[in-house]
Design a protein around this motif. Structure first.
Motif, short mmCIF file in Angstrom:
data_model
loop_
_atom_site.label_atom_id
_atom_site.label_comp_id
_atom_site.label_asym_id
_atom_site.label_seq_id
_atom_site.Cartn_x
_atom_site.Cartn_y
_atom_site.Cartn_z
N MET A 1 15.64 -11.77 37.13
CA MET A 1 15.17 -10.43 36.75
C MET A 1 13.77 -10.54 36.14
O MET A 1 13.26 -11.63 35.91
CB MET A 1 16.12 -9.82 35.69
CG MET A 1 17.57 -9.86 36.06
SD MET A 1 18.66 -9.24 34.75
CE MET A 1 18.68 -10.60 33.59
N GLY A 2 13.18 -9.39 35.83
CA GLY A 2 11.88 -9.38 35.15
C GLY A 2 12.00 -9.95 33.74
O GLY A 2 13.10 -10.10 33.21
N PRO A 3 10.84 -10.30 33.12
CA PRO A 3 10.88 -11.02 31.84
C PRO A 3 11.52 -10.25 30.69
O PRO A 3 12.28 -10.82 29.90
CB PRO A 3 9.40 -11.33 31.55
CG PRO A 3 8.61 -10.46 32.46
CD PRO A 3 9.48 -10.15 33.65
N LYS A 4 11.25 -8.94 30.56
CA LYS A 4 11.74 -8.20 29.39
C LYS A 4 13.27 -8.13 29.40
O LYS A 4 13.95 -8.41 28.40
CB LYS A 4 11.09 -6.81 29.36
CG LYS A 4 11.32 -6.04 28.07
CD LYS A 4 12.44 -5.04 28.19
CE LYS A 4 12.69 -4.25 26.93
NZ LYS A 4 13.87 -3.39 27.07
N ILE A 5 13.85 -7.76 30.53
CA ILE A 5 15.32 -7.65 30.60
C ILE A 5 15.97 -9.04 30.46
O ILE A 5 17.08 -9.17 29.93
CB ILE A 5 15.79 -6.91 31.88
CG1 ILE A 5 17.30 -6.77 31.90
CG2 ILE A 5 15.30 -7.53 33.14
CD1 ILE A 5 17.87 -5.96 33.05
N THR A 6 15.25 -10.09 30.86
CA THR A 6 15.82 -11.44 30.73
C THR A 6 15.88 -11.83 29.25
O THR A 6 16.87 -12.42 28.80
CB THR A 6 15.00 -12.46 31.56
OG1 THR A 6 14.89 -11.96 32.89
CG2 THR A 6 15.68 -13.81 31.60
N VAL A 7 14.86 -11.46 28.48
CA VAL A 7 14.89 -11.71 27.02
C VAL A 7 16.03 -10.88 26.41
O VAL A 7 16.84 -11.39 25.62
CB VAL A 7 13.54 -11.33 26.36
CG1 VAL A 7 13.62 -11.47 24.85
CG2 VAL A 7 12.41 -12.19 26.92
N ASP A 8 16.11 -9.60 26.81
CA ASP A 8 17.19 -8.73 26.29
C ASP A 8 18.56 -9.34 26.58
O ASP A 8 19.48 -9.26 25.75
CB ASP A 8 17.14 -7.35 26.95
CG ASP A 8 15.95 -6.51 26.53
OD1 ASP A 8 15.27 -6.89 25.56
OD2 ASP A 8 15.70 -5.47 27.17
N SER A 9 18.71 -9.92 27.77
CA SER A 9 20.03 -10.44 28.17
C SER A 9 20.40 -11.67 27.37
O SER A 9 21.59 -11.89 27.09
CB SER A 9 20.02 -10.79 29.66
OG SER A 9 19.77 -9.64 30.41
#
Ligand code: NAD
Ligand code: MG
Length: 416
Positions: free
Chosen positions: A227-235
């Motif tokens: 996934m994109g970077p922001k949602i990967t950090v969120d996950s």
């Protein structure tokens, strides 16, 4: 009474006959945007791509315009030097370009005048609110990936949808798309619980001490989804799942006490619903092709992707367990924001966008993300209401607060 009518008001049985649709992609250069282009390439002629937006990547936009000559309109939503945009647009004579703050809205207007009927919102962050509202006003079917819009301004989007004759939203987020399919034909009072699954991310089995040492590349190394970077950090901190709970509350009008999360490390089951006679679930291998195609083609049946499907006998063992909120403090804070309601989710989301950005820029530690969220939430006043301005102001104040409070956190280079 419990109902999920706000979004699924236009539900009809999937039909086998093919009707071509005309599509706008907002956020075409990102992860969801790229998977959407893959879907179009797999079934040429079924969906006509007429318009795309990107925020800043002109090289990627050039590739997309070259591969999809049906595109008539393109928007660049981020700031760019005007000379580079003029030079760029000369290379694509048949395309009308829009840029500046209103570029996405102008793109949607222009595409609608060419009979575009579907828009996929694949932009990241609360920046998706304005184009989503414009798409609703114009009567589009919206395949919605951009969860931050529902989290920040859910009540406003719900109201806009309710007063639109033609607009509808079909969720793209895999859990919500699965839930949407599971809820079809189920009477609201029969729903005991709707459960979203979470992989648990790359740090499911790490101790708090180990978490202090994680680096950017560890966080971006998601075990099951690309996934994109922001949602990967969120996950990685299960914050994504907290945001998804709020997203589900607004998409389906399900109250918080009928929503739950289970950790399911292999990400094959995306959502479950509990009724009096047991549990139904929706399962397939973790690939965004399935929910995106479902949302784009709905109410028609999506194409079949034999190269992506795996049969159940080849699936890994399906394990489920409860979330430990102590292990995932960002998730616990997001659930508290969901309980508080009003502007609390908007404040949480805005602070989290800033926190994730600071982490990705190497300015704060991964474990500082929930610390910063707590600082912003405890310094903010929660207000109730349904006006867009209330949510946008809460968002703007929380961003300022997050920047200011982040200065109080230990600098990354001092601890690494
Ligand atoms: P991404 O970072 O890969 O792509 C984001 C896209 O948005 C890019 O095209 C970028 O140009 C554009 N963009 C960035 N900032 C913008 C701004 N301020 N205004 C307008 N456009 C902007 O992100 P992604 O992983 O594709 O995720 C997009 C959205 O979909 C997010 O809300 C995410 O939570 C949601 N989502 C993603 C996935 C996934 O598998 N990637 C799954 C479920 C939901
Ligand atoms: Mg999801």
């Amino acid at each position: 009474m419990l109902s999920w009518s706000p979004v699924s008001a236009q539900i009809v049985a999937p039909s086998r006959s093919r009707k071509t649709s005309k599509l706008v992609i907002l956020g075409a250069s990102g992860s969801i945007g790229t998977s959407t282009l893959d879907i179009l390439s797999r079934s040429p002629g079924e969906i006509e791509l007429v318009a795309v937006s990107v925020h800043s990547s002109l090289p990627r936009l050039a590739e997309i315009l070259t591969c999809f000559p049906s595109i008539k309109f393109a928007a660049i939503t981020g700031t760019q030097p005007p000379e580079s945009l003029t030079e760029f647009s000369k290379k694509f004579a048949g395309v009308k370009f829009f840029w500046g703050v209103h570029a996405a809205a102008e793109l949607l207007n222009a595409a609608r005048s060419e009979k575009a009927d579907t828009v996929i919102s694949a932009v990241v962050g609360a920046a998706g609110i304005a184009p989503t509202l414009r798409a609703i006003e114009l009567g589009y079917k919206i395949a919605l990936a951009n969860k931050e819009t529902m989290v920040t301004a859910g009540p406003v989007i719900e109201r806009a949808l309710a007063s639109s004759k033609d607009a509808s939203i079909v969720p793209v987020d895999s859990e919500h798309n699965a839930l949407f399919q599971l809820l079809l034909g189920l009477d609201a009072p029969h729903l005991k619980l709707a459960i979203l699954t979470a992989s648990g991310g790359p740090f499911l089995n790490r101790t708090p001490a180990e978490l202090k040492q994680v680096r950017r590349q560890d966080v971006l190394n998601h075990p099951t989804w690309s996934m994109g970077p922001k949602i990967t950090v969120d996950s990685a901190g299960l914050i994504n799942k907290g945001l998804e709970i709020i997203e589900a509350m607004h998409l389906f009008a399900i109250p918080l006490n009928r929503l739950d999360v289970l950790i399911h490390p292999v990400s094959h089951v995306h959502a479950l619903v509990e009724t009096a006679d047991g549990f139904r679930f929706m399962a397939n291998r973790p690939s965004m092709l399935f929910p995106i195609a479902h949302a784009l083609y709905f109410p028609q049946s999506p194409p079949v992707y034999p190269d992506v499907v795996t049969r159940p006998e080849a699936w890994p063992a399906l394990e489920f367990r409860k979330v430990d909120p102590v292990q995932f403090p960002g998730f616990a804070l997001c659930m508290e924001a969901a309980r508080n309601g009003g502007t609390a989710p908007a404040i949480f989301n805005a602070a989290n966008e800033i926190a994730a950005g600071l982490f990705l820029d190497g300015l704060i530690q991964f474990t500082d993300i929930p610390v910063l969220l707590e600082m912003v939430l405890s310094a903010s006043k929660i207000e109730q209401g349904s006006e867009l301005g209330l949510y946008l102001e809460a968002d703007a104040r929380a961003r300022e607060s997050a920047y200011a409070q982040s200065k109080r956190l230990t600098k990354v280079e001092e601890v690494v």
